[in-house]
Motif scaffolding. Structure first.
Motif, mmCIF file in Angstrom:
data_model
loop_
_atom_site.group_PDB
_atom_site.id
_atom_site.type_symbol
_atom_site.label_atom_id
_atom_site.label_comp_id
_atom_site.label_asym_id
_atom_site.label_seq_id
_atom_site.Cartn_x
_atom_site.Cartn_y
_atom_site.Cartn_z
ATOM 1 N N GLY A 248 31.551 -22.003 21.557
ATOM 2 C CA GLY A 248 32.646 -21.615 22.455
ATOM 3 C C GLY A 248 34.043 -21.579 21.908
ATOM 4 N N SER A 249 34.214 -21.030 20.715
ATOM 5 C CA SER A 249 35.559 -20.717 20.208
ATOM 6 C C SER A 249 35.827 -19.239 20.482
ATOM 7 N N VAL A 250 37.100 -18.892 20.646
ATOM 8 C CA VAL A 250 37.448 -17.489 20.880
ATOM 9 C C VAL A 250 36.978 -16.615 19.702
ATOM 10 N N ALA A 251 36.777 -17.235 18.565
ATOM 11 C CA ALA A 251 36.278 -16.478 17.403
ATOM 12 C C ALA A 251 34.876 -15.921 17.654
ATOM 13 N N ALA A 252 34.212 -16.377 18.703
ATOM 14 C CA ALA A 252 32.883 -15.827 19.053
ATOM 15 C C ALA A 252 32.986 -14.340 19.393
ATOM 16 N N LEU A 253 34.197 -13.861 19.612
ATOM 17 C CA LEU A 253 34.369 -12.425 19.860
ATOM 18 C C LEU A 253 33.945 -11.605 18.636
ATOM 19 N N LYS A 254 33.831 -12.259 17.500
ATOM 20 C CA LYS A 254 33.444 -11.558 16.265
ATOM 21 C C LYS A 254 31.922 -11.431 16.110
ATOM 22 N N LEU A 255 31.145 -12.001 17.051
ATOM 23 C CA LEU A 255 29.686 -12.005 16.884
ATOM 24 C C LEU A 255 29.097 -10.609 16.655
ATOM 25 N N PRO B 221 33.854 -23.613 10.982
ATOM 26 C CA PRO B 221 34.694 -24.205 12.028
ATOM 27 C C PRO B 221 35.736 -23.202 12.537
ATOM 28 N N ALA B 222 36.036 -23.266 13.835
ATOM 29 C CA ALA B 222 37.099 -22.424 14.408
ATOM 30 C C ALA B 222 37.625 -23.124 15.650
ATOM 31 N N MET B 223 38.918 -23.437 15.610
ATOM 32 C CA MET B 223 39.540 -24.140 16.733
ATOM 33 C C MET B 223 41.059 -24.020 16.632
ATOM 34 N N ASN B 224 41.732 -24.406 17.704
ATOM 35 C CA ASN B 224 43.197 -24.369 17.702
ATOM 36 C C ASN B 224 43.726 -25.281 16.591
ATOM 37 N N THR B 225 44.875 -24.931 16.028
ATOM 38 C CA THR B 225 45.437 -25.704 14.919
ATOM 39 C C THR B 225 45.617 -27.176 15.274
ATOM 40 N N ALA C 230 44.139 -20.028 7.700
ATOM 41 C CA ALA C 230 45.398 -20.046 8.467
ATOM 42 C C ALA C 230 45.682 -18.633 8.960
ATOM 43 N N LYS C 231 46.051 -18.530 10.249
ATOM 44 C CA LYS C 231 46.335 -17.217 10.851
ATOM 45 C C LYS C 231 47.259 -17.448 12.029
ATOM 46 N N LYS C 232 47.793 -16.386 12.571
ATOM 47 C CA LYS C 232 48.473 -16.467 13.858
ATOM 48 C C LYS C 232 47.356 -16.400 14.894
ATOM 49 N N LEU C 233 47.057 -17.530 15.545
ATOM 50 C CA LEU C 233 45.892 -17.596 16.421
ATOM 51 C C LEU C 233 46.136 -16.846 17.733
ATOM 52 N N VAL C 234 45.088 -16.532 18.416
ATOM 53 C CA VAL C 234 45.190 -15.731 19.653
ATOM 54 C C VAL C 234 46.087 -16.417 20.688
ATOM 55 N N CYS C 235 46.217 -17.739 20.596
ATOM 56 C CA CYS C 235 47.044 -18.434 21.590
ATOM 57 C C CYS C 235 48.499 -18.496 21.127
ATOM 58 N N GLY C 236 48.795 -17.813 20.008
ATOM 59 C CA GLY C 236 50.187 -17.773 19.556
ATOM 60 C C GLY C 236 50.505 -18.805 18.501
ATOM 61 N N LYS D 202 46.184 -23.312 10.435
ATOM 62 C CA LYS D 202 44.745 -23.340 10.158
ATOM 63 C C LYS D 202 43.973 -23.445 11.477
ATOM 64 N N GLY D 203 42.710 -23.035 11.400
ATOM 65 C CA GLY D 203 41.864 -23.117 12.588
ATOM 66 C C GLY D 203 41.134 -21.822 12.865
ATOM 67 N N ALA D 204 41.631 -20.747 12.240
ATOM 68 C CA ALA D 204 40.942 -19.462 12.456
ATOM 69 C C ALA D 204 39.623 -19.433 11.677
ATOM 70 N N MET D 205 38.615 -18.818 12.244
ATOM 71 C CA MET D 205 37.321 -18.718 11.564
ATOM 72 C C MET D 205 37.494 -17.892 10.289
ATOM 73 N N ALA D 206 36.719 -18.245 9.271
ATOM 74 C CA ALA D 206 36.720 -17.448 8.029
ATOM 75 C C ALA D 206 36.451 -15.977 8.372
HETATM 76 C C1 LIG Z 1 39.980 -15.050 17.295
HETATM 77 C C2 LIG Z 1 40.423 -14.797 15.870
HETATM 78 C C3 LIG Z 1 39.221 -14.558 14.989
HETATM 79 C C4 LIG Z 1 41.306 -13.566 15.848
HETATM 80 O O1 LIG Z 1 41.723 -13.359 14.525
HETATM 81 C C5 LIG Z 1 41.216 -15.996 15.351
HETATM 82 O O2 LIG Z 1 42.351 -16.207 16.168
HETATM 83 C C6 LIG Z 1 40.357 -17.252 15.354
HETATM 84 O O3 LIG Z 1 39.441 -17.369 14.565
HETATM 85 N N1 LIG Z 1 40.624 -18.159 16.284
HETATM 86 C C7 LIG Z 1 39.763 -19.305 16.403
HETATM 87 C C8 LIG Z 1 40.589 -20.463 16.709
HETATM 88 C C9 LIG Z 1 40.443 -20.763 18.141
HETATM 89 O O4 LIG Z 1 39.340 -20.926 18.625
HETATM 90 N N2 LIG Z 1 41.624 -20.843 18.799
HETATM 91 C C10 LIG Z 1 41.678 -21.301 20.112
HETATM 92 C C11 LIG Z 1 42.897 -21.356 20.664
HETATM 93 S S1 LIG Z 1 44.254 -20.765 19.769
#
Ligand SMILES: CC(C)(CO)[C@@H](O)C(=O)NCCC(=O)N/C=C\S
Length: 209
Positions: A28-35, A139-143, A170-176, A180-184
């Motif tokens: 249940g990480s938003v990165a599941a959108l990449k499935l 792993p993928a989760m908020n920073t 490290a990325k600009k995550l979907v929550c702004g 670090k925390g973005a999936m590879a």
């Molecule tokens: C979703 C994607 C792949 C878009 O590039 C990237 O943001 C990511 O891996 N996020 C996973 C981190 C996460 O679960 N954030 C939850 C709250 S910020």
């Protein structure tokens, strides 16, 4: 090379790769959108057979119609087993898979695996996993979650079990948030999976040059 040699080589490759069974775990990480993208890129590896096991929370992030392979969920476990003689799905899946890649691995499931909790189909497969077969996790989760001290403790527990981390980036995550925390990247995950797939035994294909 002679015709027979070529056909033998191809047959050899197909035989060993014919059994390259990859189980993809999604949590249940938003990165599941990449499935959908991950599955379609893995399908391009030669001779790979793919199945997916999903948690309920992961379903929130992808459209199953965009996933071209079988997706198993908790309901499948309970529908398959209704009486003693029925097969147990998480045991069937641990037997079936040559390699298990969990992408993304969310903070919650990381915590469960690090402590042996198995309260759904995905964590039951992990709990029963044959550690002589590769288990890769992304792993993928908020920073803020990534930076919590418990994360490093739990990731190192998984590596102690022999599981292979495909580190987050490290990325600009979907929550702004930025960090670090973005999936590879999917391309990274696919190339690591390729590295760990059972490769054909080269010596069996050597010809007397
Ligand atoms: C979703 C994607 C792949 C878009 O590039 C990237 O943001 C990511 O891996 N996020 C996973 C981190 C996460 O679960 N954030 C939850 C709250 S910020």
């Amino acid at each position: 090379q002679t015709e027979e040699h070529d056909s033998g080589l191809k047959a050899g490759l197909l035989k060993s790769c014919g059994t390259c069974r990859v189980l993809v775990g999604v949590t249940g990480s938003v990165a599941a959108l990449k499935l959908p993208v991950l599955v379609s890129q893995l399908l391009q590896l030669s001779g790979v057979d793919i199945r997916v096991v999903t948690t309920e929370h992961a379903k929130h992030f992808y459209n199953p119609a965009e996933v071209s392979v079988k997706v198993y969920d908790d309901k499948d476990e309970w529908e398959l087993w209704t009486q003693r003689s029925d097969p147990v799905l998480h045991i069937e899946l641990r037997r079936w898979a040559d390699l298990f890649v969990i992408a993304p691995l969310d903070a919650n499931t990381l915590g469960k695996i690090a402590n042996g909790i198995c309260d759904n189909l995905l964590t039951c497969v992990v709990r029963a996993w044959d550690t002589s077969r590769p288990l890769l996790f992304c792993p993928a989760m908020n920073t803020a979650m990534w930076q919590h001290p418990i994360t490093a403790q739990q990731v190192s527990r998984l590596t102690e079990f022999g599981y292979v981390e495909i580190p987050c980036i490290a990325k600009k995550l979907v929550c702004g948030d930025e960090g670090k925390g973005a999936m590879a990247e999917v391309s990274t995950i696919v190339s690591v999976v390729k590295q760990y797939l059972p490769i054909p035994d080269e010596s069996s294909q050597k010809t007397s040059m």
